[in-house]
Scaffold this motif. Structure first.
Motif, PDB file in Angstrom:
ATOM      1  N   ASP A   3       0.812  -1.219   0.000  1.00 16.82           N
ATOM      2  CA  ASP A   3       0.000   0.000   0.000  1.00 16.82           C
ATOM      3  C   ASP A   3       0.841   1.263   0.000  1.00 16.82           C
ATOM      4  OD1 ASP A   3      -2.293  -1.519   0.000  1.00 16.82           O
ATOM      5  OD2 ASP A   3      -2.533  -1.471   2.188  1.00 16.82           O
ATOM      6  N   ASN A   4       1.936   1.267   0.755  1.00 12.14           N
ATOM      7  CA  ASN A   4       2.771   2.469   0.823  1.00 12.14           C
ATOM      8  C   ASN A   4       4.259   2.163   0.684  1.00 12.14           C
ATOM      9  OD1 ASN A   4       3.132   1.218   3.315  1.00 12.14           O
ATOM     10  ND2 ASN A   4       3.322   3.163   4.419  1.00 12.14           N
ATOM     11  N   TRP A   5       4.599   1.054   0.059  1.00  8.89           N
ATOM     12  CA  TRP A   5       5.999   0.661  -0.086  1.00  8.89           C
ATOM     13  C   TRP A   5       6.176  -0.222  -1.320  1.00  8.89           C
ATOM     14  CZ3 TRP A   5       6.703  -4.552  -0.319  1.00  8.89           C
ATOM     15  CH2 TRP A   5       5.702  -5.360   0.250  1.00  8.89           C
ATOM     16  N   PHE A   6       7.434  -0.352  -1.747  1.00  7.15           N
ATOM     17  CA  PHE A   6       7.775  -1.325  -2.785  1.00  7.15           C
ATOM     18  C   PHE A   6       9.195  -1.827  -2.569  1.00  7.15           C
ATOM     19  CE2 PHE A   6       8.855   2.767  -4.835  1.00  7.15           C
ATOM     20  CZ  PHE A   6      10.176   2.545  -5.221  1.00  7.15           C
ATOM     21  N   VAL A   7       9.490  -2.992  -3.141  1.00  7.73           N
ATOM     22  CA  VAL A   7      10.807  -3.624  -3.030  1.00  7.73           C
ATOM     23  C   VAL A   7      11.301  -3.989  -4.414  1.00  7.73           C
ATOM     24  CG1 VAL A   7      12.066  -5.677  -2.257  1.00  7.73           C
ATOM     25  CG2 VAL A   7      10.466  -4.546  -0.701  1.00  7.73           C
ATOM     26  N   VAL A   8      12.565  -3.722  -4.667  1.00  2.72           N
ATOM     27  CA  VAL A   8      13.238  -4.163  -5.882  1.00  2.72           C
ATOM     28  C   VAL A   8      14.539  -4.831  -5.443  1.00  2.72           C
ATOM     29  CG1 VAL A   8      14.364  -3.452  -8.018  1.00  2.72           C
ATOM     30  CG2 VAL A   8      12.255  -2.337  -7.304  1.00  2.72           C
ATOM     31  N   SER A   9      14.779  -6.050  -5.956  1.00  2.34           N
ATOM     32  CA  SER A   9      15.952  -6.799  -5.535  1.00  2.34           C
ATOM     33  C   SER A   9      16.514  -7.589  -6.707  1.00  2.34           C
ATOM     34  CB  SER A   9      15.579  -7.752  -4.383  1.00  2.34           C
ATOM     35  OG  SER A   9      16.702  -8.477  -3.946  1.00  2.34           O
ATOM     36  N   GLY A  10      17.784  -7.983  -6.578  1.00  4.09           N
ATOM     37  CA  GLY A  10      18.401  -8.770  -7.647  1.00  4.09           C
ATOM     38  C   GLY A  10      19.894  -8.914  -7.433  1.00  4.09           C
ATOM     39  N   THR A  11      20.613  -9.044  -8.527  1.00  3.89           N
ATOM     40  CA  THR A  11      22.062  -9.236  -8.462  1.00  3.89           C
ATOM     41  C   THR A  11      22.779  -8.179  -9.291  1.00  3.89           C
ATOM     42  OG1 THR A  11      22.014 -10.784 -10.337  1.00  3.89           O
ATOM     43  CG2 THR A  11      21.840 -11.721  -8.118  1.00  3.89           C
ATOM     44  N   GLU A  12      23.979  -7.892  -8.873  1.00  2.70           N
ATOM     45  CA  GLU A  12      24.827  -6.948  -9.601  1.00  2.70           C
ATOM     46  C   GLU A  12      26.257  -7.426  -9.463  1.00  2.70           C
ATOM     47  OE1 GLU A  12      25.481  -2.149 -10.108  1.00  2.70           O
ATOM     48  OE2 GLU A  12      24.655  -2.912  -8.239  1.00  2.70           O
ATOM     49  N   GLY A  13      26.809  -7.965 -10.552  1.00  2.00           N
ATOM     50  CA  GLY A  13      28.132  -8.564 -10.465  1.00  2.00           C
ATOM     51  C   GLY A  13      28.077  -9.769  -9.542  1.00  2.00           C
ATOM     52  N   GLY A  14      28.919  -9.792  -8.536  1.00  2.00           N
ATOM     53  CA  GLY A  14      28.914 -10.881  -7.572  1.00  2.00           C
ATOM     54  C   GLY A  14      28.168 -10.551  -6.298  1.00  2.00           C
ATOM     55  N   SER A  15      27.370  -9.470  -6.326  1.00  2.00           N
ATOM     56  CA  SER A  15      26.663  -9.027  -5.129  1.00  2.00           C
ATOM     57  C   SER A  15      25.147  -9.133  -5.287  1.00  2.00           C
ATOM     58  CB  SER A  15      27.029  -7.571  -4.803  1.00  2.00           C
ATOM     59  OG  SER A  15      28.395  -7.450  -4.506  1.00  2.00           O
ATOM     60  N   ILE A  16      24.472  -9.201  -4.152  1.00  2.00           N
ATOM     61  CA  ILE A  16      23.014  -9.152  -4.089  1.00  2.00           C
ATOM     62  C   ILE A  16      22.610  -7.775  -3.593  1.00  2.00           C
ATOM     63  CG2 ILE A  16      20.968 -10.088  -2.937  1.00  2.00           C
ATOM     64  CD1 ILE A  16      22.441 -12.752  -2.720  1.00  2.00           C
ATOM     65  N   TYR A  37      19.216  -5.252  -2.383  1.00  2.00           N
ATOM     66  CA  TYR A  37      17.828  -5.264  -1.910  1.00  2.00           C
ATOM     67  C   TYR A  37      17.461  -3.838  -1.534  1.00  2.00           C
ATOM     68  CZ  TYR A  37      13.669  -6.615   0.812  1.00  2.00           C
ATOM     69  OH  TYR A  37      12.387  -6.744   1.300  1.00  2.00           O
ATOM     70  N   ARG A  38      16.433  -3.297  -2.165  1.00  3.25           N
ATOM     71  CA  ARG A  38      16.047  -1.907  -1.939  1.00  3.25           C
ATOM     72  C   ARG A  38      14.568  -1.820  -1.582  1.00  3.25           C
ATOM     73  NH1 ARG A  38      17.807   1.948  -6.616  1.00  3.25           N
ATOM     74  NH2 ARG A  38      19.799   1.469  -5.646  1.00  3.25           N
ATOM     75  N   LYS A  39      14.274  -1.235  -0.419  1.00  2.71           N
ATOM     76  CA  LYS A  39      12.885  -1.058   0.012  1.00  2.71           C
ATOM     77  C   LYS A  39      12.605   0.429   0.192  1.00  2.71           C
ATOM     78  CE  LYS A  39       9.299  -2.893   2.996  1.00  2.71           C
ATOM     79  NZ  LYS A  39       8.946  -3.926   4.008  1.00  2.71           N
ATOM     80  N   THR A  40      11.518   0.892  -0.420  1.00  8.95           N
ATOM     81  CA  THR A  40      11.154   2.316  -0.402  1.00  8.95           C
ATOM     82  C   THR A  40       9.745   2.490   0.122  1.00  8.95           C
ATOM     83  OG1 THR A  40      12.615   2.840  -2.261  1.00  8.95           O
ATOM     84  CG2 THR A  40      10.809   4.372  -1.819  1.00  8.95           C
ATOM     85  N   TYR A  41       9.567   3.469   1.010  1.00 11.15           N
ATOM     86  CA  TYR A  41       8.255   3.838   1.537  1.00 11.15           C
ATOM     87  C   TYR A  41       7.871   5.220   1.034  1.00 11.15           C
ATOM     88  CZ  TYR A  41       8.242   0.076   5.038  1.00 11.15           C
ATOM     89  OH  TYR A  41       8.231  -1.141   5.664  1.00 11.15           O
ATOM     90  N   PHE A  59       9.643  10.133  -0.132  1.00 15.04           N
ATOM     91  CA  PHE A  59      10.062   8.747  -0.275  1.00 15.04           C
ATOM     92  C   PHE A  59      11.284   8.517   0.608  1.00 15.04           C
ATOM     93  CE2 PHE A  59       7.849   9.473  -4.295  1.00 15.04           C
ATOM     94  CZ  PHE A  59       7.100   8.300  -4.422  1.00 15.04           C
ATOM     95  N   VAL A  60      11.277   7.426   1.385  1.00 13.76           N
ATOM     96  CA  VAL A  60      12.451   7.056   2.187  1.00 13.76           C
ATOM     97  C   VAL A  60      12.850   5.632   1.802  1.00 13.76           C
ATOM     98  CG1 VAL A  60      11.961   8.610   4.086  1.00 13.76           C
ATOM     99  CG2 VAL A  60      11.014   6.299   4.130  1.00 13.76           C
ATOM    100  N   THR A  61      14.147   5.414   1.655  1.00 12.77           N
ATOM    101  CA  THR A  61      14.652   4.157   1.105  1.00 12.77           C
ATOM    102  C   THR A  61      15.742   3.565   1.975  1.00 12.77           C
ATOM    103  OG1 THR A  61      14.151   4.831  -1.167  1.00 12.77           O
ATOM    104  CG2 THR A  61      15.812   3.107  -0.891  1.00 12.77           C
ATOM    105  N   LEU A  62      15.726   2.239   2.082  1.00 11.15           N
ATOM    106  CA  LEU A  62      16.790   1.491   2.725  1.00 11.15           C
ATOM    107  C   LEU A  62      17.366   0.553   1.664  1.00 11.15           C
ATOM    108  CD1 LEU A  62      18.078   1.363   5.507  1.00 11.15           C
ATOM    109  CD2 LEU A  62      16.509  -0.476   6.111  1.00 11.15           C
ATOM    110  N   ASP A  63      18.652   0.684   1.408  1.00  4.59           N
ATOM    111  CA  ASP A  63      19.308  -0.007   0.307  1.00  4.59           C
ATOM    112  C   ASP A  63      20.438  -0.875   0.853  1.00  4.59           C
ATOM    113  OD1 ASP A  63      20.061  -0.776  -2.195  1.00  4.59           O
ATOM    114  OD2 ASP A  63      20.392   1.234  -2.980  1.00  4.59           O
ATOM    115  N   PHE A  64      20.407  -2.181   0.524  1.00  3.33           N
ATOM    116  CA  PHE A  64      21.447  -3.110   0.982  1.00  3.33           C
ATOM    117  C   PHE A  64      22.203  -3.693  -0.204  1.00  3.33           C
ATOM    118  CE2 PHE A  64      18.065  -3.376   4.161  1.00  3.33           C
ATOM    119  CZ  PHE A  64      18.748  -3.223   5.348  1.00  3.33           C
ATOM    120  N   SER A  65      23.477  -4.013   0.031  1.00  3.47           N
ATOM    121  CA  SER A  65      24.291  -4.726  -0.952  1.00  3.47           C
ATOM    122  C   SER A  65      25.291  -5.587  -0.198  1.00  3.47           C
ATOM    123  CB  SER A  65      25.023  -3.740  -1.871  1.00  3.47           C
ATOM    124  OG  SER A  65      25.869  -4.431  -2.764  1.00  3.47           O
TER     125      SER A  65
END
Length: 207
Positions: free
Chosen positions: A143-156, A158-162, A168-174
């Motif tokens: 309802d108020n968020w989305f997630v986009v995730s995948g691979t980039e090179g040898g890394s994973i 994960y990005r979640k945005t509200y 918009f506020v985002t938490l981005d992991f690699s």
């Protein structure tokens, strides 16, 4: 007469017995006990590793980062990250672990007053798909968020945005793909309280 028959048959029995044992040994040596596609034996060690890592994090000192510009918070185990850096325009902060675990927390205003979550979600997917090195393997929206995730090179990644009010506020992991079992419990722990600040202490105010 009977003794002669027994003496004659004894070598035949011995030959048949040896041939049976050779066939059984040959069959066993050709069977691979561990099949990577179907075996479940490795699952338990991986679960134990993740559980132990999560237990260690649960006992770690939890630190809160509060971004006053966009009013969001990130609580995280302090010992997980050795370096952190505040952005110059105070829109967020980046955190780095020497083992390759990176986290960024940041906010932005809506591009236009009527920019929707769906538009931001579709833009995020198309923008990242244009980057040849980045492969999106998972995306979903609430309802108020989305997630986009995948691979980039040898890394994973994960990005979640509200979408909170008009921001918009985002938490981005690699993190390295081979360190998935080590860092996923930490990531899940951090995501549990993001982006709220209620009842949490800011950095420098204790655990």
């Amino acid at each position: 007469m009977k003794k002669s028959i027994l003496i004659f048959l004894l070598p035949i029995f011995l030959m048949v017995g040896c041939d049976t044992q050779e066939n059984q040994s040959s069959g066993d040596s050709g069977t691979d006990i561990f099949d990577e596609d179907t075996a479940t034996l490795p699952a338990q060690p991986r679960e134990e590793t993740a559980t132990k890592q999560n237990d260690r994090n649960a006992g770690s000192a939890i630190t809160l980062y509060h971004n006053d510009r966009f009013n969001f918070c990130v609580s995280y185990p302090r010992e997980t990250f050795q370096l952190d850096k505040e952005s110059q325009n105070n829109d967020g902060k980046s955190f780095v672990n020497m083992d390759g675990f990176q986290m960024e927390a940041y906010g932005r205003n809506q591009i236009t007053t009527d920019e929707t979550l769906e538009e931001a979600f579709e833009f995020e997917k198309s923008e990242n798909q244009d980057e040849q090195a980045r492969n999106i393997t998972y995306s979903t929206k609430g309802d108020n968020w989305f997630v986009v995730s995948g691979t980039e090179g040898g890394s994973i990644f994960y990005r979640k945005t509200y979408l909170l009010d008009d921001q918009f506020v985002t938490l981005d992991f690699s993190y390295p793909a081979e360190e998935k079992n080590k860092f996923e419990p930490v990531m899940k722990q951090i995501l549990e309280n993001f982006p709220g600040c209620k009842g949490q202490k800011e950095e420098g105010q204790g655990t």
